[in-house]
Write a protein that holds these residues in place. Sequence first.
Motif, PDB file in Angstrom:
ATOM      1  N   LEU A 101       0.817  -1.211   0.000  1.00  0.00           N
ATOM      2  CA  LEU A 101       0.000   0.000   0.000  1.00  0.00           C
ATOM      3  C   LEU A 101       0.850   1.259   0.000  1.00  0.00           C
ATOM      4  O   LEU A 101       0.460   2.294  -0.547  1.00  0.00           O
ATOM      5  N   PRO A 115      -0.650   3.467  -3.028  1.00  0.00           N
ATOM      6  CA  PRO A 115      -1.709   3.905  -2.101  1.00  0.00           C
ATOM      7  C   PRO A 115      -3.091   3.919  -2.741  1.00  0.00           C
ATOM      8  O   PRO A 115      -4.101   3.834  -2.037  1.00  0.00           O
ATOM      9  N   GLU A 160      -4.517   1.670  -4.284  1.00  0.00           N
ATOM     10  CA  GLU A 160      -5.186   0.389  -4.100  1.00  0.00           C
ATOM     11  C   GLU A 160      -6.043   0.385  -2.847  1.00  0.00           C
ATOM     12  O   GLU A 160      -7.070  -0.279  -2.783  1.00  0.00           O
ATOM     13  N   GLU A 161      -5.619   1.094  -1.806  1.00  0.00           N
ATOM     14  CA  GLU A 161      -6.390   1.122  -0.563  1.00  0.00           C
ATOM     15  C   GLU A 161      -7.717   1.831  -0.777  1.00  0.00           C
ATOM     16  O   GLU A 161      -8.749   1.436  -0.229  1.00  0.00           O
TER      17      GLU A 161
END
Length: 244
Positions: free
Chosen positions: A222, A226, A228-229
Motif C-alpha cells: 500500500l 496507495p 489500491e487502498e
Amino acid sequence: MKNQGINKEAIYVPIGLISIMIIIHLMNITGCYGIIPRYEIGIKGILLAPLFHSSWEHLFNNAAPILVLGFMVFSFYKKVAYSLLTVGWVLTGALVWLFADLGLLASDNHIGCHIGASGIVYMLAFFVFASGIIRKSLPLIAVSLIVVFLYGGMLWGIFPEEVIVYTKEQERISWESHFFGAVVGVFFAFIWRNVGNQNKKYSWHRRGDYVMEDEELWQRYLEKYPEEEEADPEPEKPKFKDLF
C-alpha cells in the motif's frame, strides 16, 4: 544464494562401494558368503551378500544403477543418505534371511544362497521414486520421473518366477531381494518424508491462513501503491505479485 556445487559424497560413496565389490570379485573368494535363509551360517550374508556377485556381468549390471541412484540419493536426500544406505542395507538383508525360500512357491523348493547388490539397487530406486511423490516437490518429482524412465523395467523384478517366466539360460534371480529392497525403500521414503528437501508452502497458499507477515507485506504494498487502498479498502486477499 551461494551455489554449493555438486556434493562430492554423491560421487565418492557409490564409486567406493563399487570398488569394494570389484576388489572382492578379483580375489575370487570361494564359498557362500551370501544370505542362506533361516540358517545361522547365512546370517553373515546380511552384511556381506551385496558385496559378492556370481559374474562380472552380474556385478556391472548392479554397478551402473548404484552409480546413478547413489548420486541421486546423496545429492537430493543427503540428510538421510548414510542412514538409508546402512540401515536399509541391513534391514533388506534381514528380511531376505527371514522370509526368502519359504517353499510356498514352486520356484522356492530349496534353500538358496542369495548374493548380489540388486536388493540395494531396488531400495535406492524405490526410495527416490516414492520420496519425490510423497514430498510433492516438483524438483524431486522430476527426479522420480527420471528414475521411472531409466529403471521402470525393474518393477518386474519384484515378482517370482511364477509371474515372470525366465529363460532356462538365465540364473535364478533373487526376486525376494528385489521385493524386500523395494519395500524398505518405500518404507523409509515415508518415515523420512519430513526430513530434508520439502515442497515450500507459503502462508497465502493455505486457505484461511492470514498471519502478521502477510499484513506487513500488504502494508508495504500500500505504501508503494496507495491508490489500491482507496479502490479496495477491505481486500479479502493481499496481492503481492507487484511488490517484488
